[in-house]
Design an enzyme around this catalytic site. Structure first.
Site, PDB file in Angstrom:
ATOM      1  N   TYR A 140      22.926 -19.623   8.075  1.00 25.39           N
ATOM      2  CA  TYR A 140      23.743 -18.803   9.341  1.00 25.39           C
ATOM      3  C   TYR A 140      23.588 -18.445  10.735  1.00 25.39           C
ATOM      4  O   TYR A 140      23.184 -18.714  11.203  1.00 25.39           O
ATOM      5  CB  TYR A 140      24.313 -17.584   8.126  1.00 25.39           C
ATOM      6  CG  TYR A 140      25.287 -17.042   8.949  1.00 25.39           C
ATOM      7  CD1 TYR A 140      26.394 -16.857  10.101  1.00 25.39           C
ATOM      8  CD2 TYR A 140      24.149 -15.334   9.680  1.00 25.39           C
ATOM      9  CE1 TYR A 140      27.607 -16.122  10.843  1.00 25.39           C
ATOM     10  CE2 TYR A 140      25.220 -14.193  10.685  1.00 25.39           C
ATOM     11  CZ  TYR A 140      26.596 -15.297  10.755  1.00 25.39           C
ATOM     12  OH  TYR A 140      26.746 -14.173  12.399  1.00 25.39           O
ATOM     13  N   LYS A 144      22.749 -19.320  14.038  1.00 21.21           N
ATOM     14  CA  LYS A 144      22.879 -18.804  15.745  1.00 21.21           C
ATOM     15  C   LYS A 144      22.065 -18.681  16.251  1.00 21.21           C
ATOM     16  O   LYS A 144      22.018 -18.779  17.531  1.00 21.21           O
ATOM     17  CB  LYS A 144      23.312 -17.321  14.369  1.00 21.21           C
ATOM     18  CG  LYS A 144      25.089 -17.090  14.017  1.00 21.21           C
ATOM     19  CD  LYS A 144      25.495 -17.068  15.786  1.00 21.21           C
ATOM     20  CE  LYS A 144      27.070 -16.954  14.529  1.00 21.21           C
ATOM     21  NZ  LYS A 144      28.347 -16.284  15.039  1.00 21.21           N
TER      22      LYS A 144
HETATM   23  N1  NAP Z   1      30.822  -9.087  11.374  1.00 19.58           N
HETATM   24  C1  NAP Z   1      29.428  -9.081  11.621  1.00 19.58           C
HETATM   25  O1  NAP Z   1      28.502  -8.403  11.155  1.00 19.58           O
HETATM   26  C2  NAP Z   1      28.605 -10.196  12.941  1.00 19.58           C
HETATM   27  C3  NAP Z   1      27.400  -9.692  12.829  1.00 19.58           C
HETATM   28  C4  NAP Z   1      27.038 -10.795  14.529  1.00 19.58           C
HETATM   29  C5  NAP Z   1      27.496 -11.802  14.235  1.00 19.58           C
HETATM   30  N2  NAP Z   1      28.767 -11.811  13.811  1.00 19.58           N
HETATM   31  C6  NAP Z   1      30.424 -12.413  14.656  1.00 19.58           C
HETATM   32  O2  NAP Z   1      30.689 -12.813  15.240  1.00 19.58           O
HETATM   33  C7  NAP Z   1      31.732 -13.786  15.586  1.00 19.58           C
HETATM   34  C8  NAP Z   1      33.181 -12.416  14.701  1.00 19.58           C
HETATM   35  O3  NAP Z   1      33.016 -11.923  13.113  1.00 19.58           O
HETATM   36  P1  NAP Z   1      34.005 -11.558  12.406  1.00 19.58           P
HETATM   37  O4  NAP Z   1      32.680 -10.323  12.045  1.00 19.58           O
HETATM   38  O5  NAP Z   1      35.178 -10.913  13.463  1.00 19.58           O
HETATM   39  O6  NAP Z   1      34.435 -12.463  11.406  1.00 19.58           O
HETATM   40  P2  NAP Z   1      35.448 -12.214  10.435  1.00 19.58           P
HETATM   41  O7  NAP Z   1      36.953 -10.763  10.820  1.00 19.58           O
HETATM   42  O8  NAP Z   1      35.244 -13.357   9.384  1.00 19.58           O
HETATM   43  O9  NAP Z   1      36.840 -13.396  11.755  1.00 19.58           O
HETATM   44  C9  NAP Z   1      36.221 -14.733  11.821  1.00 19.58           C
HETATM   45  C10 NAP Z   1      36.898 -14.844  12.429  1.00 19.58           C
HETATM   46  O10 NAP Z   1      36.364 -16.880  12.603  1.00 19.58           O
HETATM   47  C11 NAP Z   1      37.560 -17.501  12.124  1.00 19.58           C
HETATM   48  N3  NAP Z   1      37.024 -18.773  12.226  1.00 19.58           N
HETATM   49  C12 NAP Z   1      36.274 -19.414  10.787  1.00 19.58           C
HETATM   50  N4  NAP Z   1      36.276 -21.093  11.474  1.00 19.58           N
HETATM   51  C13 NAP Z   1      36.790 -20.913  12.000  1.00 19.58           C
HETATM   52  C14 NAP Z   1      36.918 -22.707  12.647  1.00 19.58           C
HETATM   53  N5  NAP Z   1      36.506 -23.510  11.909  1.00 19.58           N
HETATM   54  N6  NAP Z   1      38.239 -22.281  13.614  1.00 19.58           N
HETATM   55  C15 NAP Z   1      38.507 -21.681  14.108  1.00 19.58           C
HETATM   56  N7  NAP Z   1      38.717 -20.067  13.636  1.00 19.58           N
HETATM   57  C16 NAP Z   1      37.284 -20.370  12.421  1.00 19.58           C
HETATM   58  C17 NAP Z   1      38.383 -16.910  10.879  1.00 19.58           C
HETATM   59  O11 NAP Z   1      39.584 -17.624  10.712  1.00 19.58           O
HETATM   60  P3  NAP Z   1      40.188 -17.306   9.401  1.00 19.58           P
HETATM   61  O12 NAP Z   1      41.077 -16.219   9.406  1.00 19.58           O
HETATM   62  O13 NAP Z   1      40.974 -18.607  10.284  1.00 19.58           O
HETATM   63  O14 NAP Z   1      39.771 -17.757   8.323  1.00 19.58           O
HETATM   64  C18 NAP Z   1      38.309 -15.502  11.316  1.00 19.58           C
HETATM   65  O15 NAP Z   1      39.114 -14.741  12.198  1.00 19.58           O
HETATM   66  C19 NAP Z   1      31.382 -14.668  14.786  1.00 19.58           C
HETATM   67  O16 NAP Z   1      31.292 -15.386  15.711  1.00 19.58           O
HETATM   68  C20 NAP Z   1      30.456 -14.010  13.544  1.00 19.58           C
HETATM   69  O17 NAP Z   1      29.317 -14.818  13.241  1.00 19.58           O
HETATM   70  C21 NAP Z   1      29.493 -11.081  12.989  1.00 19.58           C
END
Ligand code: NAP
Length: 235
Positions: A140, A144
């Site tokens: 991961y 990133k």
């Molecule tokens: N939450 C944190 O602590 C955190 C911290 C740093 C960065 N981020 C980044 O923030 C962004 C949003 O994450 P989040 O926290 O909102 O997590 P999340 O609720 O798990 O959302 C991630 C989304 O990405 C979608 N996804 C995964 N693989 C995909 C693919 N191949 N094509 C299209 N969509 C896909 C998932 O879709 P499905 O519903 O179909 O699975 C899900 O809706 C990500 O890039 C994550 O790495 C999050």
């Protein structure tokens, strides 16, 4: 600077914790249309939100989405996955899956929408992570870090066409991706900071203190940045 009022925005991973918040706040700020892109599009109680099928790892799906949304002026590369396996002993398929989604995904989507973004002098937002700047021994953080570098390169390449490229960096945020009892950002605050940065013409948004510390720490010698290395260094 990118006006959200009147913009046409595509958000990937729109069903996720941050994704839903992006869609909601974009409409609140006056986006004319938001393509809510997801592998399994859901219905939205808002005529300005267009559910759109998009798997960022599937070239045909990305091509179809770009063909059906050629009025896009802003792309938010938000979709991402987190797997826990280590780089050395974990499943290599997990490492590849994270590179496919977190690195090649945003790259593929940006390339497909580049003609529309160039035409509109629009913007790209890549949602990276504090872990772009702080390795935790898994695929991961590597994915990133790669996205951070790609974001900087895309910014250079697209600057001549008047396209803003914004890297969004954040630590623990309260979404389905991040389990555990640690203090977490409210997704609404993170999205508000990113959209403020977009409208202000920023290159980067650092959403919280942990992220700012990770960024500032990059200039320190590597053994000072990681507890495990400090111990080894003293031996
Ligand atoms: N939450 C944190 O602590 C955190 C911290 C740093 C960065 N981020 C980044 O923030 C962004 C949003 O994450 P989040 O926290 O909102 O997590 P999340 O609720 O798990 O959302 C991630 C989304 O990405 C979608 N996804 C995964 N693989 C995909 C693919 N191949 N094509 C299209 N969509 C896909 C998932 O879709 P499905 O519903 O179909 O699975 C899900 O809706 C990500 O890039 C994550 O790495 C999050």
């Amino acid at each position: 600077m990118t006006d959200i009022d009147g913009a046409v925005v595509l958000v990937t991973g729109a069903n996720g914790g941050l994704g839903q918040e992006f869609v909601r706040q974009l409409r609140e700020r006056g986006a004319a249309r938001v393509y809510a892109a997801a592998r399994s599009p859901r219905t939205w109680d808002d005529g300005g939100v267009v559910p759109t099928r998009l798997d960022v790892t599937d070239a045909a799906s990305v091509r179809d989405a770009a063909a059906g949304a050629d009025d896009v002026t802003v792309v938010i590369n938000n979709a991402g996955v987190l797997r826990s396996g280590s780089l050395v002993d974990g499943d290599l398929d997990d490492v590849r899956a994270q590179m496919e989604t977190n690195f090649f995904g945003p790259l593929q989507v940006t390339r497909a929408f580049a003609p529309a973004l160039r035409r509109s002098h629009g913007a790209v937002v890549n949602v990276a992570s504090a872990l772009s700047w702080f390795a935790i021994g898994n695929g991961y953080s590597a994915s990133k870090a790669a996205l951070w570098s790609a974001t900087d390169s895309l910014r250079l390449e697209l600057a001549a066409d008047g396209v803003q490229v914004l890297g969004a960096y954040l630590a623990f945020t309260d979404t389905p991706m991040t389990a555990g009892d640690m203090p977490k950002n409210d997704p609404a605050d993170v999205v508000a900071a990113v959209l403020d940065g977009l409208e202000a013409g920023a290159h980067e948004v650092l959403a919280d203190e942990l992220t700012r510390a990770a960024r500032a720490g990059l200039s320190a010698p590597v053994h000072e940045r990681y507890d495990a290395l400090q111990e080894a260094h003293r031996r």
